[in-house]
Design a protein around this motif. Structure first.
Motif, PDB file in Angstrom:
ATOM      1  N   GLY A  35    -103.303  34.732 -18.587  1.00  0.00           N
ATOM      2  CA  GLY A  35    -104.753  34.650 -18.605  1.00  0.00           C
ATOM      3  C   GLY A  35    -105.333  35.530 -19.701  1.00  0.00           C
ATOM      4  O   GLY A  35    -104.738  36.551 -20.068  1.00  0.00           O
ATOM      5  N   PRO A  36    -106.505  35.203 -20.239  1.00  0.00           N
ATOM      6  CA  PRO A  36    -107.129  36.008 -21.301  1.00  0.00           C
ATOM      7  C   PRO A  36    -107.838  37.233 -20.729  1.00  0.00           C
ATOM      8  O   PRO A  36    -109.047  37.430 -20.893  1.00  0.00           O
ATOM      9  CB  PRO A  36    -108.110  35.022 -21.929  1.00  0.00           C
ATOM     10  CG  PRO A  36    -108.525  34.147 -20.787  1.00  0.00           C
ATOM     11  CD  PRO A  36    -107.300  33.999 -19.915  1.00  0.00           C
ATOM     12  N   PHE A  37    -107.088  38.072 -20.029  1.00  0.00           N
ATOM     13  CA  PHE A  37    -107.689  39.112 -19.198  1.00  0.00           C
ATOM     14  C   PHE A  37    -108.361  40.218 -20.010  1.00  0.00           C
ATOM     15  O   PHE A  37    -109.313  40.833 -19.542  1.00  0.00           O
ATOM     16  CB  PHE A  37    -106.632  39.704 -18.264  1.00  0.00           C
ATOM     17  CG  PHE A  37    -106.049  38.694 -17.299  1.00  0.00           C
ATOM     18  CD1 PHE A  37    -106.776  37.588 -16.891  1.00  0.00           C
ATOM     19  CD2 PHE A  37    -104.761  38.852 -16.808  1.00  0.00           C
ATOM     20  CE1 PHE A  37    -106.252  36.654 -16.002  1.00  0.00           C
ATOM     21  CE2 PHE A  37    -104.223  37.928 -15.909  1.00  0.00           C
ATOM     22  CZ  PHE A  37    -104.968  36.828 -15.515  1.00  0.00           C
ATOM     23  N   ALA A  38    -107.874  40.494 -21.222  1.00  0.00           N
ATOM     24  CA  ALA A  38    -108.531  41.517 -22.049  1.00  0.00           C
ATOM     25  C   ALA A  38    -109.962  41.109 -22.361  1.00  0.00           C
ATOM     26  O   ALA A  38    -110.887  41.940 -22.321  1.00  0.00           O
ATOM     27  CB  ALA A  38    -107.736  41.746 -23.331  1.00  0.00           C
ATOM     28  N   LEU A  39    -110.177  39.847 -22.663  1.00  0.00           N
ATOM     29  CA  LEU A  39    -111.531  39.370 -22.947  1.00  0.00           C
ATOM     30  C   LEU A  39    -112.388  39.350 -21.684  1.00  0.00           C
ATOM     31  O   LEU A  39    -113.587  39.665 -21.726  1.00  0.00           O
ATOM     32  CB  LEU A  39    -111.479  37.979 -23.576  1.00  0.00           C
ATOM     33  CG  LEU A  39    -112.814  37.384 -24.021  1.00  0.00           C
ATOM     34  CD1 LEU A  39    -113.550  38.324 -24.959  1.00  0.00           C
ATOM     35  CD2 LEU A  39    -112.611  36.038 -24.688  1.00  0.00           C
ATOM     36  N   VAL A  40    -111.786  39.008 -20.552  1.00  0.00           N
ATOM     37  CA  VAL A  40    -112.503  39.050 -19.276  1.00  0.00           C
ATOM     38  C   VAL A  40    -113.029  40.461 -19.013  1.00  0.00           C
ATOM     39  O   VAL A  40    -114.199  40.652 -18.645  1.00  0.00           O
ATOM     40  CB  VAL A  40    -111.569  38.593 -18.130  1.00  0.00           C
ATOM     41  CG1 VAL A  40    -112.156  38.958 -16.769  1.00  0.00           C
ATOM     42  CG2 VAL A  40    -111.314  37.093 -18.218  1.00  0.00           C
ATOM     43  N   ARG A  41    -112.176  41.454 -19.213  1.00  0.00           N
ATOM     44  CA  ARG A  41    -112.618  42.838 -18.988  1.00  0.00           C
ATOM     45  C   ARG A  41    -113.678  43.269 -19.996  1.00  0.00           C
ATOM     46  O   ARG A  41    -114.594  44.031 -19.664  1.00  0.00           O
ATOM     47  CB  ARG A  41    -111.409  43.776 -19.043  1.00  0.00           C
ATOM     48  CG  ARG A  41    -110.452  43.628 -17.862  1.00  0.00           C
ATOM     49  CD  ARG A  41    -109.371  44.679 -17.894  1.00  0.00           C
ATOM     50  NE  ARG A  41    -108.477  44.498 -19.029  1.00  0.00           N
ATOM     51  CZ  ARG A  41    -107.349  43.773 -18.995  1.00  0.00           C
ATOM     52  NH1 ARG A  41    -106.981  43.153 -17.882  1.00  0.00           N
ATOM     53  NH2 ARG A  41    -106.585  43.677 -20.065  1.00  0.00           N
TER      54      ARG A  41
END
Length: 277
Positions: A35-41
């Motif tokens: 998942g693109p979790f860095a961008l989510v955060r």
């Protein structure tokens, strides 16, 4: 003469700044995987609000966004933190309290809606819905078989996200993106959305894509911008680069007020920012 190809690499913060309040986001990956979790955060750090999240099998991503109060609406299939941790607690609380509006789907019906958008049609047939309450809840309609070979089939209206955001293993300077292993739902998401943003583990030369074109997930001409950040899928996995950081997921799930802030501070993109100060 070849077509000019523009460099599209920018920071994760710049990528997030392209997304306004109220945008609808199709988030790539599945559960805790790619998942693109860095961008989510980063969306949380930039205090985005009223987002709509579209995903067949979200978990950590939608949960942390709900925990931060960033979500207004969700179109989802199964939502969970996977077997180790059970359901997504802050997402569940947001739905039960009425803080987030839910359009509940099966994974197949959400995929059908995205396919309709990708194929440029107003709806898409989908089987397996008869006997489910989802059709009544969402107002889905049935159509008779125009060829007279079967009965009626439910049709799902098109779902067109403002953005598709995916995590790739590799990206070129111009935005070509590829993944190793399963692409989850990312391929249809990127074809259905108005705009595509990519976060990648590393940047590679264009020639390497020419050597293995079958691995390409999204071609450069579909990608608006991309960011490069190692471990951008943390605390999830990005095969074959790294596995799920289960202790980090467990720490995120802590219920004290400091747990979210501590989790954001421990993230790879936060450490990257500190290193450049």
């Amino acid at each position: 003469m070849g077509i000019a190809r523009t460099a599209k690499i920018e920071s994760v913060a710049e990528l997030a700044a392209r997304i306004p309040d109220g945008a609808s986001l199709a988030l790539g990956g599945s559960f805790l995987h790619r998942g693109p979790f860095a961008l989510v955060r980063e969306l949380i750090r930039q205090q985005r609000r009223d987002l709509e999240i579209i995903k067949q099998s979200p978990g950590y991503d939608i949960d942390i966004l709900c925990r931060a109060g960033a979500v207004r609406r969700a179109r989802t299939g199964i939502v969970a933190m996977e077997g180790n941790f059970g359901l997504a607690p802050w997402y569940r609380r947001a739905i039960e309290n009425g803080d987030v509006e839910l359009e509940e789907h099966a994974c197949a019906t959400l995929t059908a809606g995205l396919r309709a958008s990708a194929f440029g049609v107003p709806f898409m047939p989908c089987g397996g819905i008869h006997g489910s309450a989802l059709a009544e809840l969402n107002g889905w309609q049935k159509l008779p078989d125009p060829y007279g070979n079967a009965g009626e089939t439910y049709v799902i209206p098109k779902i067109r996200p403002d953005f598709a955001i995916v995590l790739a293993n590799e990206v070129t300077e111009q935005g070509d993106a590829r993944v190793f292993g399963t692409s989850h739902w990312d391929r249809i998401m990127t074809r259905a959305a108005d705009r595509v943003l990519v976060v990648a583990e590393r940047q590679v030369a264009t020639d390497t894509f020419r050597e293995r074109p079958e691995l390409s997930l999204v071609p450069h001409f579909m990608v608006e911008a991309a960011a490069v950040l190692p471990n951008a899928g943390w605390p999830g996995s990005c095969w074959p680069d790294y596995e799920v950081d289960y202790p980090a997921v467990e720490a995120y799930l802590g219920r004290d007020e400091a747990a979210l802030a501590d989790h954001l501070a421990a993230a790879p993109e936060a450490r990257e920012e500190i290193a450049h100060v």
